[in-house]
Design a protein around this motif. Sequence first.
Motif, PDB file in Angstrom:
ATOM      1  N   THR A  63      -5.087   4.897   0.614  1.00  0.00           N
ATOM      2  CA  THR A  63      -4.521   3.560   0.482  1.00  0.00           C
ATOM      3  C   THR A  63      -3.292   3.337   1.354  1.00  0.00           C
ATOM      4  N   PHE A  64      -2.454   4.334   1.523  1.00  0.00           N
ATOM      5  CA  PHE A  64      -1.188   4.119   2.236  1.00  0.00           C
ATOM      6  C   PHE A  64      -1.370   3.537   3.640  1.00  0.00           C
ATOM      7  N   SER A  93      -4.429  10.097  -1.104  1.00  0.00           N
ATOM      8  CA  SER A  93      -4.427  11.196  -0.143  1.00  0.00           C
ATOM      9  C   SER A  93      -3.325  12.172  -0.559  1.00  0.00           C
ATOM     10  N   HIS A  94      -2.624  12.768   0.386  1.00  0.00           N
ATOM     11  CA  HIS A  94      -1.648  13.809   0.070  1.00  0.00           C
ATOM     12  C   HIS A  94      -0.413  13.640   0.950  1.00  0.00           C
ATOM     13  N   GLU A  99       2.674  11.631   5.249  1.00  0.00           N
ATOM     14  CA  GLU A  99       3.985  11.750   5.891  1.00  0.00           C
ATOM     15  C   GLU A  99       3.945  12.597   7.156  1.00  0.00           C
ATOM     16  N   SER A 100       3.409  13.811   7.059  1.00  0.00           N
ATOM     17  CA  SER A 100       3.490  14.740   8.190  1.00  0.00           C
ATOM     18  C   SER A 100       2.552  14.368   9.325  1.00  0.00           C
ATOM     19  N   MET A 101       1.359  13.860   8.988  1.00  0.00           N
ATOM     20  CA  MET A 101       0.385  13.513  10.026  1.00  0.00           C
ATOM     21  C   MET A 101       0.493  12.060  10.470  1.00  0.00           C
ATOM     22  N   LEU A 102       0.621  11.151   9.521  1.00  0.00           N
ATOM     23  CA  LEU A 102       0.591   9.725   9.842  1.00  0.00           C
ATOM     24  C   LEU A 102       1.967   9.098   9.980  1.00  0.00           C
ATOM     25  N   LEU A 104       4.009   8.032   7.625  1.00  0.00           N
ATOM     26  CA  LEU A 104       4.277   6.972   6.651  1.00  0.00           C
ATOM     27  C   LEU A 104       4.996   7.547   5.441  1.00  0.00           C
ATOM     28  N   SER A 105       5.564   6.688   4.642  1.00  0.00           N
ATOM     29  CA  SER A 105       6.248   7.128   3.433  1.00  0.00           C
ATOM     30  C   SER A 105       5.242   7.396   2.313  1.00  0.00           C
ATOM     31  N   PHE A 106       5.483   8.474   1.577  1.00  0.00           N
ATOM     32  CA  PHE A 106       4.672   8.805   0.397  1.00  0.00           C
ATOM     33  C   PHE A 106       5.523   8.625  -0.863  1.00  0.00           C
ATOM     34  N   ASP A 107       6.472   7.717  -0.788  1.00  0.00           N
ATOM     35  CA  ASP A 107       7.429   7.517  -1.868  1.00  0.00           C
ATOM     36  C   ASP A 107       6.762   6.911  -3.104  1.00  0.00           C
ATOM     37  N   LYS A 108       7.053   7.450  -4.262  1.00  0.00           N
ATOM     38  CA  LYS A 108       6.590   6.934  -5.555  1.00  0.00           C
ATOM     39  C   LYS A 108       5.105   6.568  -5.510  1.00  0.00           C
TER      40      LYS A 108
END
Length: 297
Positions: A63-64, A93-94, A99-102, A104-108
């Motif tokens: 979704t991110f 996802s994970h 974060e590391s690959m794309l 983007l933020s994985f916040d909350k």
Amino acid sequence: MRIGVGVDTSSIASTIEGVRRAADAGFASVWFSNIFGLDAIGTAAVAGSQVPGIALGTAVVPTFPRHPFSMAQQAATAADATGGRFILGIGLSHQVVIESMLGLSFDKPARHMEEYLSVLMPLLRDGKVDFQGEVYAVRATLERPGGAPPVLVAALGPRMLRITGELADGTITWMTGQKTLADHVTPKITAAAEAAGRPAPHVVAGVPVCVTHDVTAAREQAAKTFAVYGQLPSYRAMLDREGADGPADLAIAGDEDAVASAVRSYADAGVTDFNAVIFGDGEARERTYKVLAGLAG
């Protein structure tokens, strides 16, 4: 319990061939991963437009990277292309991917999914949304040629299961054992759906399966093939809950009778749909496919 099977998505041509074979064999559904290859929603739309009579689902689309309006557009397109046989499976996802690959933020993540569904579901069901949250502020309409596809969420933790039960149509799991499905996943999502006045949720279980005479070798292969899933936090938590050392412990492996019995037993855990991820060498794969097709028929 309906029996489905994962399909190779290395190319559109191979996907159509796999979907056609599965439909001819009597499987209820086919499932497409969305990792680092073809887009699963687009692939389902193309394959479903070519092959009738079988449900096609994504397992799962992260979704991110996609705005919920874009996800709704794509899902509505696939539902139309397949004559209403499309199932949208989505997930967080994970952190290592987002974060590391794309970048983007994985916040909350749970808050993200709750707001995401608060935008996505009205668009698909009603064709409009007016939502103001912390992450999304969306006021939009969507022209849909048909009904809303079912939306399944890769929900494993208690909060995610509650959100999914309240807002979506069910969950789709991977690397989650039968005991955990029976004692944790099914009761929690069912209770949340009931409290929200929603229908009983779908519970789709993705499980590695191999019919073989050499169970030890099959489990060794499963340990190598699926090793990464034993390291990702969300799956690791489910493996620990199950009391499993790693993914190989969750794989179904054995002869024809043992595998058939093990697959059937997932219905006792409240699983409504079984997504078989076949592994092994060529002979083992063919034997596995035959057993699963017999169960599906």
